[in-house]
Design a protein around this motif. Structure first.
Motif, PDB file in Angstrom:
ATOM      1  N   VAL A   5       0.190 -69.301 -27.578  1.00 39.60           N
ATOM      2  CA  VAL A   5       0.143 -70.359 -28.431  1.00 39.60           C
ATOM      3  C   VAL A   5       1.540 -71.192 -28.143  1.00 39.60           C
ATOM      4  O   VAL A   5       2.666 -70.440 -28.359  1.00 39.60           O
ATOM      5  CB  VAL A   5       0.076 -70.184 -29.931  1.00 39.60           C
ATOM      6  N   TYR A   6       1.283 -72.310 -27.659  1.00 42.47           N
ATOM      7  CA  TYR A   6       2.309 -73.096 -27.462  1.00 42.47           C
ATOM      8  C   TYR A   6       2.721 -73.781 -28.740  1.00 42.47           C
ATOM      9  O   TYR A   6       1.914 -74.612 -29.279  1.00 42.47           O
ATOM     10  CB  TYR A   6       2.363 -74.131 -26.276  1.00 42.47           C
ATOM     11  N   HIS A   7       3.697 -73.548 -29.341  1.00 39.03           N
ATOM     12  CA  HIS A   7       3.804 -73.613 -30.785  1.00 39.03           C
ATOM     13  C   HIS A   7       5.414 -74.253 -30.751  1.00 39.03           C
ATOM     14  O   HIS A   7       6.298 -74.270 -30.532  1.00 39.03           O
ATOM     15  CB  HIS A   7       4.136 -72.102 -31.398  1.00 39.03           C
ATOM     16  N   ASN A   8       4.986 -75.334 -32.196  1.00 44.65           N
ATOM     17  CA  ASN A   8       6.203 -75.771 -32.763  1.00 44.65           C
ATOM     18  C   ASN A   8       6.543 -75.259 -34.280  1.00 44.65           C
ATOM     19  O   ASN A   8       5.368 -75.542 -34.993  1.00 44.65           O
ATOM     20  CB  ASN A   8       6.417 -77.133 -32.820  1.00 44.65           C
ATOM     21  N   PRO A   9       7.462 -74.173 -34.549  1.00 48.32           N
ATOM     22  CA  PRO A   9       7.469 -73.732 -35.922  1.00 48.32           C
ATOM     23  C   PRO A   9       7.711 -74.621 -37.214  1.00 48.32           C
ATOM     24  O   PRO A   9       7.334 -74.292 -38.157  1.00 48.32           O
ATOM     25  CB  PRO A   9       8.574 -72.670 -35.789  1.00 48.32           C
ATOM     26  N   LYS A  10       7.994 -76.033 -36.631  1.00 43.08           N
ATOM     27  CA  LYS A  10       8.404 -76.976 -37.732  1.00 43.08           C
ATOM     28  C   LYS A  10       7.093 -77.651 -38.112  1.00 43.08           C
ATOM     29  O   LYS A  10       6.857 -78.366 -39.021  1.00 43.08           O
ATOM     30  CB  LYS A  10       9.335 -77.948 -37.379  1.00 43.08           C
ATOM     31  N   CYS A  11       5.872 -77.371 -37.203  1.00 41.78           N
ATOM     32  CA  CYS A  11       4.545 -78.050 -37.421  1.00 41.78           C
ATOM     33  C   CYS A  11       3.631 -77.116 -38.391  1.00 41.78           C
ATOM     34  O   CYS A  11       3.342 -76.011 -37.764  1.00 41.78           O
ATOM     35  CB  CYS A  11       4.058 -78.349 -35.994  1.00 41.78           C
ATOM     36  N   SER A  12       2.961 -77.634 -39.433  1.00 46.68           N
ATOM     37  CA  SER A  12       2.354 -76.535 -40.343  1.00 46.68           C
ATOM     38  C   SER A  12       0.922 -76.443 -39.352  1.00 46.68           C
ATOM     39  O   SER A  12       0.390 -75.250 -39.706  1.00 46.68           O
ATOM     40  CB  SER A  12       2.066 -77.493 -41.515  1.00 46.68           C
ATOM     41  N   THR A  13       0.264 -77.151 -38.991  1.00 50.50           N
ATOM     42  CA  THR A  13      -0.948 -77.161 -37.754  1.00 50.50           C
ATOM     43  C   THR A  13      -0.544 -75.964 -37.167  1.00 50.50           C
ATOM     44  O   THR A  13      -1.404 -74.744 -37.135  1.00 50.50           O
ATOM     45  CB  THR A  13      -1.270 -78.157 -37.436  1.00 50.50           C
ATOM     46  N   SER A  14       0.494 -76.027 -36.440  1.00 49.33           N
ATOM     47  CA  SER A  14       0.978 -74.684 -35.280  1.00 49.33           C
ATOM     48  C   SER A  14       1.060 -73.535 -35.822  1.00 49.33           C
ATOM     49  O   SER A  14       0.547 -72.481 -35.509  1.00 49.33           O
ATOM     50  CB  SER A  14       2.114 -75.418 -34.631  1.00 49.33           C
ATOM     51  N   THR A  15       1.764 -73.664 -37.161  1.00 51.49           N
ATOM     52  CA  THR A  15       2.072 -72.336 -37.891  1.00 51.49           C
ATOM     53  C   THR A  15       0.367 -71.719 -38.493  1.00 51.49           C
ATOM     54  O   THR A  15       0.395 -70.506 -38.311  1.00 51.49           O
ATOM     55  CB  THR A  15       3.013 -72.638 -39.075  1.00 51.49           C
ATOM     56  N   LYS A  16      -0.223 -72.666 -38.721  1.00 51.24           N
ATOM     57  CA  LYS A  16      -1.519 -72.193 -39.337  1.00 51.24           C
ATOM     58  C   LYS A  16      -2.369 -71.562 -38.199  1.00 51.24           C
ATOM     59  O   LYS A  16      -3.334 -70.833 -38.436  1.00 51.24           O
ATOM     60  CB  LYS A  16      -2.051 -73.325 -39.891  1.00 51.24           C
ATOM     61  N   VAL A  17      -2.190 -72.066 -37.077  1.00 47.98           N
ATOM     62  CA  VAL A  17      -3.127 -71.213 -35.894  1.00 47.98           C
ATOM     63  C   VAL A  17      -2.427 -69.997 -35.512  1.00 47.98           C
ATOM     64  O   VAL A  17      -3.328 -69.347 -35.390  1.00 47.98           O
ATOM     65  CB  VAL A  17      -2.992 -72.318 -34.566  1.00 47.98           C
ATOM     66  N   VAL A  18      -1.250 -69.945 -35.390  1.00 43.39           N
ATOM     67  CA  VAL A  18      -0.689 -68.639 -35.194  1.00 43.39           C
ATOM     68  C   VAL A  18      -1.212 -67.730 -36.200  1.00 43.39           C
ATOM     69  O   VAL A  18      -1.673 -66.479 -36.138  1.00 43.39           O
ATOM     70  CB  VAL A  18       0.739 -68.719 -35.180  1.00 43.39           C
ATOM     71  N   ALA A  19      -1.182 -68.086 -37.548  1.00 38.46           N
ATOM     72  CA  ALA A  19      -1.847 -67.106 -38.904  1.00 38.46           C
ATOM     73  C   ALA A  19      -3.043 -66.876 -38.478  1.00 38.46           C
ATOM     74  O   ALA A  19      -3.638 -65.775 -38.739  1.00 38.46           O
ATOM     75  CB  ALA A  19      -1.419 -67.674 -39.765  1.00 38.46           C
ATOM     76  N   LEU A  20      -4.107 -68.043 -38.039  1.00 34.93           N
ATOM     77  CA  LEU A  20      -5.329 -67.857 -37.924  1.00 34.93           C
ATOM     78  C   LEU A  20      -5.662 -66.863 -36.971  1.00 34.93           C
ATOM     79  O   LEU A  20      -6.693 -66.020 -36.902  1.00 34.93           O
ATOM     80  CB  LEU A  20      -5.847 -69.171 -37.862  1.00 34.93           C
ATOM     81  N   LEU A  21      -5.195 -66.733 -35.811  1.00 33.85           N
ATOM     82  CA  LEU A  21      -5.352 -65.975 -34.649  1.00 33.85           C
ATOM     83  C   LEU A  21      -4.781 -64.530 -35.137  1.00 33.85           C
ATOM     84  O   LEU A  21      -5.565 -63.573 -34.496  1.00 33.85           O
ATOM     85  CB  LEU A  21      -4.390 -66.287 -33.450  1.00 33.85           C
ATOM     86  N   ARG A  22      -3.936 -64.431 -35.764  1.00 30.29           N
ATOM     87  CA  ARG A  22      -3.510 -63.010 -36.031  1.00 30.29           C
ATOM     88  C   ARG A  22      -4.412 -62.362 -37.268  1.00 30.29           C
ATOM     89  O   ARG A  22      -4.590 -61.349 -37.068  1.00 30.29           O
ATOM     90  CB  ARG A  22      -2.053 -63.084 -36.752  1.00 30.29           C
ATOM     91  N   GLU A  23      -4.977 -63.299 -38.187  1.00 29.25           N
ATOM     92  CA  GLU A  23      -5.778 -62.970 -38.889  1.00 29.25           C
ATOM     93  C   GLU A  23      -7.179 -62.528 -38.410  1.00 29.25           C
ATOM     94  O   GLU A  23      -7.971 -61.583 -38.777  1.00 29.25           O
ATOM     95  CB  GLU A  23      -6.172 -63.995 -40.008  1.00 29.25           C
ATOM     96  N   ALA A  24      -7.670 -62.992 -37.280  1.00 27.70           N
ATOM     97  CA  ALA A  24      -8.791 -62.781 -36.378  1.00 27.70           C
ATOM     98  C   ALA A  24      -8.623 -61.379 -35.445  1.00 27.70           C
ATOM     99  O   ALA A  24      -9.538 -61.132 -34.692  1.00 27.70           O
ATOM    100  CB  ALA A  24      -9.140 -64.038 -35.737  1.00 27.70           C
ATOM    101  N   GLY A  25      -7.366 -60.864 -35.847  1.00 24.65           N
ATOM    102  CA  GLY A  25      -7.207 -59.560 -34.732  1.00 24.65           C
ATOM    103  C   GLY A  25      -6.434 -59.951 -33.615  1.00 24.65           C
ATOM    104  O   GLY A  25      -6.356 -58.883 -32.860  1.00 24.65           O
ATOM    105  N   HIS A  26      -5.966 -61.024 -33.258  1.00 30.81           N
ATOM    106  CA  HIS A  26      -5.096 -61.449 -32.126  1.00 30.81           C
ATOM    107  C   HIS A  26      -3.863 -61.230 -32.156  1.00 30.81           C
ATOM    108  O   HIS A  26      -3.112 -61.411 -33.386  1.00 30.81           O
ATOM    109  CB  HIS A  26      -5.693 -62.662 -31.333  1.00 30.81           C
ATOM    110  N   ASP A  27      -3.117 -60.752 -31.246  1.00 34.33           N
ATOM    111  CA  ASP A  27      -1.523 -60.681 -31.300  1.00 34.33           C
ATOM    112  C   ASP A  27      -0.929 -61.712 -30.151  1.00 34.33           C
ATOM    113  O   ASP A  27      -0.864 -61.334 -29.044  1.00 34.33           O
ATOM    114  CB  ASP A  27      -1.041 -59.330 -30.637  1.00 34.33           C
ATOM    115  N   PRO A  28      -1.033 -63.045 -30.391  1.00 38.82           N
ATOM    116  CA  PRO A  28      -0.605 -64.133 -29.425  1.00 38.82           C
ATOM    117  C   PRO A  28       0.818 -64.078 -29.286  1.00 38.82           C
ATOM    118  O   PRO A  28       1.567 -63.707 -29.898  1.00 38.82           O
ATOM    119  CB  PRO A  28      -0.977 -65.560 -30.178  1.00 38.82           C
ATOM    120  N   LYS A  29       1.065 -64.400 -27.891  1.00 41.90           N
ATOM    121  CA  LYS A  29       2.445 -64.602 -27.416  1.00 41.90           C
ATOM    122  C   LYS A  29       2.613 -66.127 -28.015  1.00 41.90           C
ATOM    123  O   LYS A  29       1.897 -67.063 -27.792  1.00 41.90           O
ATOM    124  CB  LYS A  29       2.447 -64.567 -25.887  1.00 41.90           C
ATOM    125  N   VAL A  30       3.827 -66.230 -28.520  1.00 43.78           N
ATOM    126  CA  VAL A  30       4.444 -67.479 -29.345  1.00 43.78           C
ATOM    127  C   VAL A  30       5.279 -68.035 -28.399  1.00 43.78           C
ATOM    128  O   VAL A  30       6.206 -67.395 -28.071  1.00 43.78           O
ATOM    129  CB  VAL A  30       4.676 -67.248 -30.782  1.00 43.78           C
TER     130      VAL A  30
END
Length: 115
Positions: A5-30
């Motif tokens: 995930v190419y991520h900006n921690p100040k972006c709520s959408t980006s933070t939600k995507v990281v959480a969604l992937l983790r909740e789905a059982g993935h361990d994304p590289k951020v």
């Protein structure tokens, strides 16, 4: 294959995507791309494997896109690439790179289509 995930921690959408992937059982590289920056080759690869082009990845709000003339209809991919490398904030987020391809995860559920 891993998920990035190419991520900006100040972006709520980006933070939600990281959480969604983790909740789905993935361990994304951020990757905090505002810190690491982009290369031309990296952006070309991501767009080649995605359902969008460079203009589709261009972030307009809160960026210098307009001042740099990047919103003009005739702006070239070369000009976009150069600007995105120089100003990483110009790349919209979050971008998810998974085994099934690359998406700009807006809405966030699009992230699940590539894992």
């Amino acid at each position: 294959m891993s998920v990035t995930v190419y991520h900006n921690p100040k972006c709520s959408t980006s933070t939600k995507v990281v959480a969604l992937l983790r909740e789905a059982g993935h361990d994304p590289k951020v990757v905090e791309y505002l810190k690491t920056g982009w290369t031309r080759e990296q952006l070309q690869d991501l767009t080649a494997r995605s359902d969008t082009d460079l203009k589709g990845l261009l972030r307009k709000m809160g960026t210098p896109a307009e001042e740099l003339g990047l919103l003009e209809a005739d702006v070239s991919d070369d000009a976009l690439l150069s600007a995105m490398v120089e100003h990483p904030i110009l790349v919209n987020r979050p971008i998810v790179d998974g085994p099934k391809g690359v998406v700009l995860a807006r809405p966030i559920e699009k992230a699940l289509t590539v894992v």
